[in-house]
Design a protein around this motif. Sequence first.
Motif, PDB file in Angstrom:
ATOM      1  N   LEU A 111       1.579  36.528 -18.084  1.00 26.99           N
ATOM      2  CA  LEU A 111       0.193  36.257 -18.472  1.00 26.99           C
ATOM      3  C   LEU A 111      -0.453  35.414 -17.377  1.00 26.99           C
ATOM      4  O   LEU A 111       0.186  34.525 -16.811  1.00 26.99           O
ATOM      5  CB  LEU A 111       0.151  35.463 -19.789  1.00 26.99           C
ATOM      6  CG  LEU A 111       0.621  36.200 -21.045  1.00 26.99           C
ATOM      7  CD1 LEU A 111       0.750  35.221 -22.202  1.00 26.99           C
ATOM      8  CD2 LEU A 111      -0.351  37.307 -21.401  1.00 26.99           C
ATOM      9  N   LYS A 112      -1.710  35.692 -17.095  1.00 25.58           N
ATOM     10  CA  LYS A 112      -2.422  34.911 -16.090  1.00 25.58           C
ATOM     11  C   LYS A 112      -3.606  34.215 -16.762  1.00 25.58           C
ATOM     12  O   LYS A 112      -4.347  34.846 -17.528  1.00 25.58           O
ATOM     13  CB  LYS A 112      -2.923  35.834 -14.978  1.00 25.58           C
ATOM     14  CG  LYS A 112      -3.606  35.075 -13.875  1.00 25.58           C
ATOM     15  CD  LYS A 112      -3.923  35.973 -12.707  1.00 25.58           C
ATOM     16  CE  LYS A 112      -4.643  35.137 -11.655  1.00 25.58           C
ATOM     17  NZ  LYS A 112      -4.975  35.896 -10.484  1.00 25.58           N
ATOM     18  N   ARG A 113      -3.753  32.921 -16.456  1.00 26.21           N
ATOM     19  CA  ARG A 113      -4.868  32.186 -17.054  1.00 26.21           C
ATOM     20  C   ARG A 113      -6.190  32.708 -16.485  1.00 26.21           C
ATOM     21  O   ARG A 113      -6.331  32.866 -15.269  1.00 26.21           O
ATOM     22  CB  ARG A 113      -4.709  30.693 -16.758  1.00 26.21           C
ATOM     23  CG  ARG A 113      -5.645  29.851 -17.590  1.00 26.21           C
ATOM     24  CD  ARG A 113      -5.415  28.372 -17.398  1.00 26.21           C
ATOM     25  NE  ARG A 113      -5.759  27.953 -16.059  1.00 26.21           N
ATOM     26  CZ  ARG A 113      -4.961  27.272 -15.254  1.00 26.21           C
ATOM     27  NH1 ARG A 113      -3.771  26.915 -15.673  1.00 26.21           N
ATOM     28  NH2 ARG A 113      -5.328  26.943 -14.048  1.00 26.21           N
ATOM     29  N   ARG A 117      -8.269  25.484 -17.374  1.00 29.10           N
ATOM     30  CA  ARG A 117      -6.991  24.972 -17.883  1.00 29.10           C
ATOM     31  C   ARG A 117      -7.214  24.345 -19.266  1.00 29.10           C
ATOM     32  O   ARG A 117      -8.148  23.552 -19.443  1.00 29.10           O
ATOM     33  CB  ARG A 117      -6.437  23.927 -16.919  1.00 29.10           C
ATOM     34  CG  ARG A 117      -5.078  23.398 -17.324  1.00 29.10           C
ATOM     35  CD  ARG A 117      -4.600  22.346 -16.356  1.00 29.10           C
ATOM     36  NE  ARG A 117      -4.172  22.912 -15.076  1.00 29.10           N
ATOM     37  CZ  ARG A 117      -2.933  23.343 -14.819  1.00 29.10           C
ATOM     38  NH1 ARG A 117      -2.012  23.278 -15.741  1.00 29.10           N
ATOM     39  NH2 ARG A 117      -2.640  23.829 -13.632  1.00 29.10           N
ATOM     40  N   LYS A 121      -7.208  30.859 -22.474  1.00 31.43           N
ATOM     41  CA  LYS A 121      -7.598  32.248 -22.231  1.00 31.43           C
ATOM     42  C   LYS A 121      -6.666  32.853 -21.182  1.00 31.43           C
ATOM     43  O   LYS A 121      -6.521  32.310 -20.077  1.00 31.43           O
ATOM     44  CB  LYS A 121      -9.042  32.320 -21.734  1.00 31.43           C
ATOM     45  CG  LYS A 121     -10.049  31.970 -22.813  1.00 31.43           C
ATOM     46  CD  LYS A 121     -11.448  32.311 -22.354  1.00 31.43           C
ATOM     47  CE  LYS A 121     -12.449  31.988 -23.450  1.00 31.43           C
ATOM     48  NZ  LYS A 121     -13.791  31.771 -22.922  1.00 31.43           N
ATOM     49  N   TRP A 122      -6.069  33.975 -21.533  1.00 34.73           N
ATOM     50  CA  TRP A 122      -5.073  34.600 -20.677  1.00 34.73           C
ATOM     51  C   TRP A 122      -5.295  36.098 -20.635  1.00 34.73           C
ATOM     52  O   TRP A 122      -5.845  36.677 -21.575  1.00 34.73           O
ATOM     53  CB  TRP A 122      -3.664  34.346 -21.233  1.00 34.73           C
ATOM     54  CG  TRP A 122      -3.364  32.896 -21.434  1.00 34.73           C
ATOM     55  CD1 TRP A 122      -3.665  32.151 -22.538  1.00 34.73           C
ATOM     56  CD2 TRP A 122      -2.736  32.022 -20.517  1.00 34.73           C
ATOM     57  NE1 TRP A 122      -3.247  30.861 -22.369  1.00 34.73           N
ATOM     58  CE2 TRP A 122      -2.671  30.751 -21.134  1.00 34.73           C
ATOM     59  CE3 TRP A 122      -2.206  32.180 -19.232  1.00 34.73           C
ATOM     60  CZ2 TRP A 122      -2.106  29.654 -20.499  1.00 34.73           C
ATOM     61  CZ3 TRP A 122      -1.632  31.085 -18.610  1.00 34.73           C
ATOM     62  CH2 TRP A 122      -1.598  29.837 -19.242  1.00 34.73           C
ATOM     63  N   LYS A 123      -4.816  36.717 -19.541  1.00 42.37           N
ATOM     64  CA  LYS A 123      -4.798  38.184 -19.540  1.00 42.37           C
ATOM     65  C   LYS A 123      -3.417  38.650 -19.088  1.00 42.37           C
ATOM     66  O   LYS A 123      -2.733  37.968 -18.308  1.00 42.37           O
ATOM     67  CB  LYS A 123      -5.898  38.745 -18.641  1.00 42.37           C
ATOM     68  CG  LYS A 123      -5.636  38.636 -17.167  1.00 42.37           C
ATOM     69  CD  LYS A 123      -6.588  39.537 -16.386  1.00 42.37           C
ATOM     70  CE  LYS A 123      -6.213  39.411 -14.918  1.00 42.37           C
ATOM     71  NZ  LYS A 123      -7.035  40.141 -14.016  1.00 42.37           N
ATOM     72  N   ARG A 124      -3.051  39.786 -19.617  1.00 48.62           N
ATOM     73  CA  ARG A 124      -1.743  40.334 -19.283  1.00 48.62           C
ATOM     74  C   ARG A 124      -1.792  40.961 -17.890  1.00 48.62           C
ATOM     75  O   ARG A 124      -2.748  41.666 -17.562  1.00 48.62           O
ATOM     76  CB  ARG A 124      -1.360  41.396 -20.312  1.00 48.62           C
ATOM     77  CG  ARG A 124      -0.009  41.995 -20.047  1.00 48.62           C
ATOM     78  CD  ARG A 124       0.387  42.944 -21.160  1.00 48.62           C
ATOM     79  NE  ARG A 124       1.651  43.568 -20.865  1.00 48.62           N
ATOM     80  CZ  ARG A 124       2.314  44.329 -21.710  1.00 48.62           C
ATOM     81  NH1 ARG A 124       1.828  44.552 -22.919  1.00 48.62           N
ATOM     82  NH2 ARG A 124       3.470  44.850 -21.376  1.00 48.62           N
TER      83      ARG A 124
END
Length: 270
Positions: A111-113, A117, A121-124
Motif C-alpha cells: 500500500l502506498k500513502r 501522514r 489514505k492509501w492506494k494499492r
Amino acid sequence: MKIPKVTRRTFLEVSASTGAVAAAAPRLLNAMENDLGGRDIDPVTAVERRAVPTGCHVCNIQDGAIAYLENDRVVKLEGNPEHVSTRGRLCAKGNSGMWYSYDPDRILYPLKRVGARGEGKWKRITWDEALTELAGKLDAALKEDPNTIMLKYGRNRTGGTIDRFMQTLGSATVVNHTSVCESSKKVGMEPTWGPDIETPDFANAKYVLNFGSNVLEASYFHNPLSQRVTEGRIDNHMKIVTFDVRLSNTAGFSDEWIPVHPATDGAVAL
Ligand code: SF4
C-alpha cells in the motif's frame, strides 16, 4: 434435602481428603488436560476436527503446536503433547496465533500513502512498483551515506541473509529483537557460562534465587519455564526468592520478594 451433620471427625476426614486432592492437583490436571491432546471435537456437530502439527510463530520460541481445521480453516490452536518443551501447552499469545492469518485488517499487498501522514489514505500498488520505489530510495541513501539506512527486524530466521544484505549495502545500522529486549541477559550470561539461553531444572530445584526475571509471565521460554516453576513449587515444595525493583507476578508468587534499587542486582548478588 437432608443436610448431613458435620462433626469434628467428618470435618477432619473431608479436609484430609480435599487436601490430598489439592496436593496431587498438578499431576491430576496434567492428566486431565492431555486426555484429548492431539484431538479436538467440534462442540456443536461432535465431528472430529482435522489435526495438523505445526509450529507457533507468534514469538521466536516456535513451540510445537497443533492446528485444528474445519473445512480447511483453522479454528483452534493448541500445544503439541509430543513437544518435549511445552508438553502440549501454548501460552495465551500462541493460542490466539491464528488471528495473524485471519485478522480482517491483515495487509496482504503493498500500500502506498496517498494523503498526508496520519490521514489514513492509501492506494494499492503492485510488488514491482513497491520494489522499484524502495530501490530508488536505497540508491539515494547509498549515495549520501550507507549508514543512514537502518534495518529493524525481529528474529533473524533467514540464515544470515539479512546480515549479508546490510553488509552489501555497507551499513552497520541494524537493530533487532536482541537490541531492545535481552541484551542485558546476554551480557550477564555469556561471560558467566557461555550460552545465553538457559534451561534451569526448576521442577527439581529446592531453592531458587531469582534476579529480576518475571519468569511466570515474560521470560525467555516463558511457557515451558513457568510450567516447571509451578511444578517445582507444588510438587517439590521449592522455595523461591525474587529480587526485583517491582512487585511482578513472579515476585508475588514467590516466598519472598526483596525489592532492590534499579541496577543494583549485581551488588546484591555479590
Ligand atoms: S511462547 Fe507462546 S507465542 Fe512463543 S512460540 Fe510458545 S506458544 Fe507461541
